[in-house]
Design a protein around this motif. Structure first.
Motif, PDB file in Angstrom:
ATOM      1  N   VAL A  75       8.787  -0.114   3.979  1.00  0.00           N
ATOM      2  CA  VAL A  75       8.776  -0.983   2.813  1.00  0.00           C
ATOM      3  C   VAL A  75      10.102  -0.822   2.072  1.00  0.00           C
ATOM      4  N   ARG A  76      10.678  -1.929   1.657  1.00  0.00           N
ATOM      5  CA  ARG A  76      11.885  -1.886   0.821  1.00  0.00           C
ATOM      6  C   ARG A  76      11.476  -2.244  -0.602  1.00  0.00           C
ATOM      7  N   LEU A  77      11.702  -1.309  -1.512  1.00  0.00           N
ATOM      8  CA  LEU A  77      11.390  -1.504  -2.919  1.00  0.00           C
ATOM      9  C   LEU A  77      12.673  -1.785  -3.681  1.00  0.00           C
ATOM     10  N   SER A 156       8.666  -5.961  -3.299  1.00  0.00           N
ATOM     11  CA  SER A 156       9.038  -5.245  -2.082  1.00  0.00           C
ATOM     12  C   SER A 156       9.201  -6.213  -0.916  1.00  0.00           C
TER      13      SER A 156
END
Length: 463
Positions: A75-77, A156
């Protein structure tokens, strides 16, 4: 402390680290003329102080599962940048319940406003996680409170396949002559490869290929040829093999002529708080000027360097006004004030010869104590203030001049500690003051040039 010591504090001198990562491979004729310059008066110093990178998981790595959420491997936050933040702490929670016992993972020492986290070990349980983030200063102290926890699927990108560009060129009035490319790396990346292309009606042509490390790379071949460009980045492992695809294209446009430009070192180039590169709006003083200003700053420049690149970097844009601010790398190094003034006179004469109005801005102060303790920058000569004052006395006798240094100094003449993190570069309040001060001077002094110029919206930070 290795990873971050390679990043920013000044790559050669005033710098926001102009040569930090960098091998450049010009592959188009238009880039061949760009000479790689060297800084003559100060040692190489990394831009960022290494604070380490830690990730810890709680003994229990279980969580509730939200149906209909696809399997989350990574996951990219992302979150808005915060003035004064050197780093961020990100916390993952099993549920919305915001208490210590509910923490499943903590990621410390995140040096950009986003992070890619591998969640594959949590399986489907990751779909029920929540996350929160807190900005921190150089010492790791919180700047305010944590954000309110939100589901892992909000704010995200799930299972990203490439780094995320973070440059904000499209929100700037003009792209800098020397852009700095930055991104959120994919999890596990050790190095990066950046490619820059020029868009043509008959196809795209590769201009530069850059070798980079974790977060960003400083471009040393200036962009002075008008046209449409884009750049992209991919992540590599320790041996240089790709571990991601190419990022989406991030575009910028070079235009000419421009009415107003600024020639200088890293104070003009941008960046601040030791970890934020010039590709962001936050620490570029041009952001806060009510007049659009073309950024021709180059991190690490001395005034002699500015003379050397005048014809190559200034003349292609035919500015009617050129703001000149340089000298901090001179007086904090081995160049005395008298010599710096002679260099500034040469720049003035060049402007006169080409019909450009020179506007001199006073050279900013430094804070040697913070430079030594935080940035490990070599101490300046004991009489640095004598040389700084000599330069500024000359500047304030010029036909067009603006004082931006007096209000940045404390009672001892040093750069105010609440205006800087590394002791050398002004941060948010300092850059905001410089930009507003110069812009108002330009509006007031040259209405026949500045009237009608369209300025892009000035962002509001910290809210």
């Amino acid at each position: 402390m290795k990873r971050l010591q390679k990043r920013w504090i000044i790559t050669g001198v005033l710098g926001l680290a102009a040569c930090l990562s960098a091998g450049i491979e010009p592959v188009a004729a238009e880039s061949a003329a760009h000479a790689v310059r060297s800084v003559k008066t100060a040692p190489d110093v990394p831009r960022v102080i290494a604070l380490g990178k830690r990730e810890s998981a709680s003994p229990s790595e279980t969580g509730s599962v939200i149906p209909a959420v696809k399997e989350i491997r990574n996951v990219r936050l992302e979150w808005p940048e915060r003035p004064g933040a050197v780093q961020y702490q990100v916390v993952l929670l099993r549920s919305e319940n915001d208490e210590a016992a509910n923490i499943v993972l903590t990621r410390d020492a995140v040096f950009t406003n986003g992070v890619d986290i591998n969640l594959s070990r949590f399986g489907k349980a990751a779909g029920g996680f929540y996350w929160k983030v807190c900005a921190q200063d150089y010492e790791g102290r919180p700047l305010g409170h944590f954000s309110k926890p939100k589901p892992i699927t909000e704010g995200s990108t799930l299972n990203p396949e490439a780094p995320k560009p973070t440059t904000q060129f499209e929100r700037m009035d003009y792209v800098p002559v020397y852009p700095v490319f930055s991104w959120i790396p994919v999890d596990g990346a050790k190095h990066h490869e950046v490619e820059v292309y020029r868009e043509n009606d008959w196809g795209d042509s590769l201009v530069h290929r850059l070798s980079a490390e974790e977060y960003d790379v400083y471009e040393m071949g200036g962009y002075t040829t008008p046209g449409r460009y884009f750049w992209r980045v991919r992540s590599l492992d320790e041996t240089g093999n790709p571990i991601s695809g190419w990022s989406e294209k991030s575009r910028f446009t070079v235009t000419s002529p421009v009415p107003v430009a600024a020639l200088g070192d890293s104070i003009t180039h941008g960046g601040g708080a030791m970890s934020v590169p010039p590709g962001y709006l936050l620490y570029d003083w041009e952001t806060y000027s009510p007049v659009p200003v073309k950024n021709i700053g180059f991190s690490g420049n001395t005034t002699e360097d500015m003379i050397e690149r005048f014809e190559r970097d200034v003349l292609p844009f035919s500015p009617r006004i050129l703001v000149i601010m340089g000298g901090v790398n001179d007086y904090r190094g081995t160049v005395n004030g008298w010599t710096t003034v002679q260099h500034l006179k040469t720049l003035r004469d060049k402007c006169d010869a080409y019909g450009i109005i020179p506007v001199f801005a006073t050279v900013t102060p430094i804070n040697p104590d913070l430079m030594a303790r935080r940035a490990h920058i070599e101490a300046p000569p004991l009489d640095w203030q004598v040389h700084q004052q000599y330069i500024n006395d000359w500047i304030m006798r010029q036909t067009y001049c603006v004082d931006v240094s007096t209000m940045l100094a404390d009672g001892t003449g040093c750069l105010r500690s609440n205006y800087t993190t590394d002791g050398l570069h002004p941060d948010y309040f300092g850059k905001k003051y410089i930009g507003e001060r110069i812009g108002q001077y330009l509006l007031r002094t040259f209405p026949w040039i500045t009237a009608g110029l369209v300025k892009k919206p000035v962002p509001v930070f910290g809210q």
